[in-house]
Design a protein around this motif. Sequence first.
Motif, PDB file in Angstrom:
ATOM      1  N   TRP A  33      57.539 -11.674  14.010  1.00 46.44           N
ATOM      2  CA  TRP A  33      58.075 -11.940  12.744  1.00 46.44           C
ATOM      3  C   TRP A  33      59.005 -11.175  12.631  1.00 46.44           C
ATOM      4  O   TRP A  33      59.168  -9.795  12.844  1.00 46.44           O
ATOM      5  CB  TRP A  33      56.917 -11.413  11.877  1.00 46.44           C
ATOM      6  CG  TRP A  33      55.681 -12.490  11.561  1.00 46.44           C
ATOM      7  CD1 TRP A  33      54.366 -12.471  12.252  1.00 46.44           C
ATOM      8  CD2 TRP A  33      55.638 -13.471  10.810  1.00 46.44           C
ATOM      9  NE1 TRP A  33      53.713 -13.310  11.944  1.00 46.44           N
ATOM     10  CE2 TRP A  33      54.428 -14.157  11.071  1.00 46.44           C
ATOM     11  CE3 TRP A  33      56.602 -13.946   9.806  1.00 46.44           C
ATOM     12  CZ2 TRP A  33      54.064 -15.516  10.172  1.00 46.44           C
ATOM     13  CZ3 TRP A  33      56.272 -15.322   9.231  1.00 46.44           C
ATOM     14  CH2 TRP A  33      55.121 -15.765   9.195  1.00 46.44           C
ATOM     15  N   PHE A  34      60.157 -11.688  11.826  1.00 52.23           N
ATOM     16  CA  PHE A  34      61.353 -11.057  11.503  1.00 52.23           C
ATOM     17  C   PHE A  34      61.415 -11.190  10.033  1.00 52.23           C
ATOM     18  O   PHE A  34      61.108 -11.807   9.351  1.00 52.23           O
ATOM     19  CB  PHE A  34      62.542 -11.763  12.231  1.00 52.23           C
ATOM     20  CG  PHE A  34      62.625 -11.410  13.528  1.00 52.23           C
ATOM     21  CD1 PHE A  34      61.888 -12.289  14.658  1.00 52.23           C
ATOM     22  CD2 PHE A  34      63.536 -10.603  14.177  1.00 52.23           C
ATOM     23  CE1 PHE A  34      61.985 -12.269  15.875  1.00 52.23           C
ATOM     24  CE2 PHE A  34      63.646 -10.255  15.449  1.00 52.23           C
ATOM     25  CZ  PHE A  34      63.147 -11.105  16.503  1.00 52.23           C
ATOM     26  N   ARG A  35      62.359 -10.112   9.345  1.00 49.70           N
ATOM     27  CA  ARG A  35      62.951 -10.385   8.088  1.00 49.70           C
ATOM     28  C   ARG A  35      64.269 -10.205   7.991  1.00 49.70           C
ATOM     29  O   ARG A  35      64.834  -9.405   8.862  1.00 49.70           O
ATOM     30  CB  ARG A  35      62.076  -9.621   7.377  1.00 49.70           C
ATOM     31  CG  ARG A  35      62.171  -8.076   7.408  1.00 49.70           C
ATOM     32  CD  ARG A  35      61.230  -7.122   6.578  1.00 49.70           C
ATOM     33  NE  ARG A  35      61.419  -5.801   6.711  1.00 49.70           N
ATOM     34  CZ  ARG A  35      60.444  -4.772   6.107  1.00 49.70           C
ATOM     35  NH1 ARG A  35      59.462  -5.267   5.433  1.00 49.70           N
ATOM     36  NH2 ARG A  35      60.789  -3.687   6.334  1.00 49.70           N
ATOM     37  N   GLN A  36      65.042 -10.870   6.970  1.00 47.58           N
ATOM     38  CA  GLN A  36      66.270 -10.768   6.794  1.00 47.58           C
ATOM     39  C   GLN A  36      66.626 -10.786   5.266  1.00 47.58           C
ATOM     40  O   GLN A  36      66.306 -11.279   4.601  1.00 47.58           O
ATOM     41  CB  GLN A  36      66.993 -11.939   7.436  1.00 47.58           C
ATOM     42  CG  GLN A  36      68.344 -11.609   7.726  1.00 47.58           C
ATOM     43  CD  GLN A  36      69.212 -12.481   8.654  1.00 47.58           C
ATOM     44  OE1 GLN A  36      68.693 -13.383   9.004  1.00 47.58           O
ATOM     45  NE2 GLN A  36      70.556 -12.026   9.265  1.00 47.58           N
ATOM     46  N   GLY A  44      63.114  -6.810  13.348  1.00 48.83           N
ATOM     47  CA  GLY A  44      61.758  -7.289  13.715  1.00 48.83           C
ATOM     48  C   GLY A  44      60.696  -6.461  13.002  1.00 48.83           C
ATOM     49  O   GLY A  44      60.932  -5.489  12.674  1.00 48.83           O
ATOM     50  N   VAL A  45      59.705  -7.195  12.391  1.00 48.63           N
ATOM     51  CA  VAL A  45      58.489  -6.557  11.694  1.00 48.63           C
ATOM     52  C   VAL A  45      57.308  -6.456  12.282  1.00 48.63           C
ATOM     53  O   VAL A  45      56.478  -5.289  12.636  1.00 48.63           O
ATOM     54  CB  VAL A  45      58.387  -7.382  10.545  1.00 48.63           C
ATOM     55  CG1 VAL A  45      57.303  -6.963   9.549  1.00 48.63           C
ATOM     56  CG2 VAL A  45      59.671  -7.646   9.705  1.00 48.63           C
ATOM     57  N   ALA A  46      57.083  -7.334  13.273  1.00 46.88           N
ATOM     58  CA  ALA A  46      55.661  -7.387  13.856  1.00 46.88           C
ATOM     59  C   ALA A  46      55.702  -8.343  14.987  1.00 46.88           C
ATOM     60  O   ALA A  46      56.763  -9.194  15.201  1.00 46.88           O
ATOM     61  CB  ALA A  46      54.458  -7.831  13.146  1.00 46.88           C
ATOM     62  N   CYS A  47      54.930  -8.035  16.125  1.00 49.10           N
ATOM     63  CA  CYS A  47      54.742  -9.127  17.236  1.00 49.10           C
ATOM     64  C   CYS A  47      53.412  -9.184  17.626  1.00 49.10           C
ATOM     65  O   CYS A  47      52.888  -8.210  17.560  1.00 49.10           O
ATOM     66  CB  CYS A  47      55.786  -8.812  18.179  1.00 49.10           C
ATOM     67  SG  CYS A  47      56.106  -9.848  19.803  1.00 49.10           S
ATOM     68  N   ILE A  48      52.815 -10.233  18.273  1.00 46.68           N
ATOM     69  CA  ILE A  48      51.754 -10.420  18.760  1.00 46.68           C
ATOM     70  C   ILE A  48      51.794 -11.327  20.025  1.00 46.68           C
ATOM     71  O   ILE A  48      52.397 -12.306  20.186  1.00 46.68           O
ATOM     72  CB  ILE A  48      50.655 -10.899  18.094  1.00 46.68           C
ATOM     73  CG1 ILE A  48      49.277 -10.947  18.575  1.00 46.68           C
ATOM     74  CG2 ILE A  48      51.102 -12.413  17.755  1.00 46.68           C
ATOM     75  CD1 ILE A  48      48.187 -11.249  17.616  1.00 46.68           C
ATOM     76  N   SER A  49      50.992 -10.743  20.935  1.00 44.15           N
ATOM     77  CA  SER A  49      51.109 -11.215  22.293  1.00 44.15           C
ATOM     78  C   SER A  49      50.283 -12.701  22.416  1.00 44.15           C
ATOM     79  O   SER A  49      49.572 -12.956  21.298  1.00 44.15           O
ATOM     80  CB  SER A  49      50.453 -10.516  23.587  1.00 44.15           C
ATOM     81  OG  SER A  49      49.119 -10.542  23.508  1.00 44.15           O
ATOM     82  N   SER A  50      50.412 -13.760  23.643  1.00 42.85           N
ATOM     83  CA  SER A  50      49.772 -14.834  23.571  1.00 42.85           C
ATOM     84  C   SER A  50      48.514 -14.805  24.193  1.00 42.85           C
ATOM     85  O   SER A  50      47.648 -15.631  24.002  1.00 42.85           O
ATOM     86  CB  SER A  50      50.610 -15.932  24.303  1.00 42.85           C
ATOM     87  OG  SER A  50      50.689 -15.325  25.597  1.00 42.85           O
ATOM     88  N   ARG A  51      48.297 -13.527  24.952  1.00 44.14           N
ATOM     89  CA  ARG A  51      46.943 -13.284  25.748  1.00 44.14           C
ATOM     90  C   ARG A  51      45.807 -13.084  24.882  1.00 44.14           C
ATOM     91  O   ARG A  51      45.954 -12.426  23.865  1.00 44.14           O
ATOM     92  CB  ARG A  51      47.380 -12.362  26.603  1.00 44.14           C
ATOM     93  CG  ARG A  51      48.579 -12.783  27.694  1.00 44.14           C
ATOM     94  CD  ARG A  51      48.060 -14.052  28.500  1.00 44.14           C
ATOM     95  NE  ARG A  51      49.191 -14.615  29.176  1.00 44.14           N
ATOM     96  CZ  ARG A  51      49.677 -14.124  30.461  1.00 44.14           C
ATOM     97  NH1 ARG A  51      49.070 -13.032  30.968  1.00 44.14           N
ATOM     98  NH2 ARG A  51      50.677 -14.801  31.019  1.00 44.14           N
ATOM     99  N   SER A  52      44.513 -13.073  25.381  1.00 46.56           N
ATOM    100  CA  SER A  52      43.358 -12.880  24.723  1.00 46.56           C
ATOM    101  C   SER A  52      43.380 -11.358  24.523  1.00 46.56           C
ATOM    102  O   SER A  52      42.462 -10.977  23.344  1.00 46.56           O
ATOM    103  CB  SER A  52      42.221 -13.099  25.467  1.00 46.56           C
ATOM    104  OG  SER A  52      42.236 -12.387  26.787  1.00 46.56           O
TER     105      SER A  52
END
Length: 125
Positions: A33-36, A44-52
């Motif tokens: 997630w980004f904001r501008q 960049g604000v937050a990030c999450i992996s694709s794995r379990s």
Amino acid sequence: VQLQASGGGLVQPGGSLRLSCAASGASDYAIGWFRQTPGKEREGVACISSRSDGITWYRDSVKGRFTVSRDNAKNTVNLQMNNLKPGDTAVYYCSTDSYSPYCSINGPGREYVYRGQGTQVTVSS
């Protein structure tokens, strides 16, 4: 990969919003997630992996207030934003590099080039 953010709006300081990202074709990749804001570079604000394991990354200024979650079965990534502050006002959008399943140790960066339209979040009394 198709990404579309929604859920923004006007909220008073201290309020909450839940943003959603419809992320088609991105189930194997980390989502950031980004904001501008006008005249400024995106951040960049937050990030999450694709794995379990669901490993996440947060910008220092939002730690403890924002929570990112993911439902690969529904192709959705959510950003729960609590205790919002006027400084959180921005256009928010979700993005991916369409390559890595994990977020960088420094969070999402320039390699996150796949994105859709953002959603405006305004925090004001």
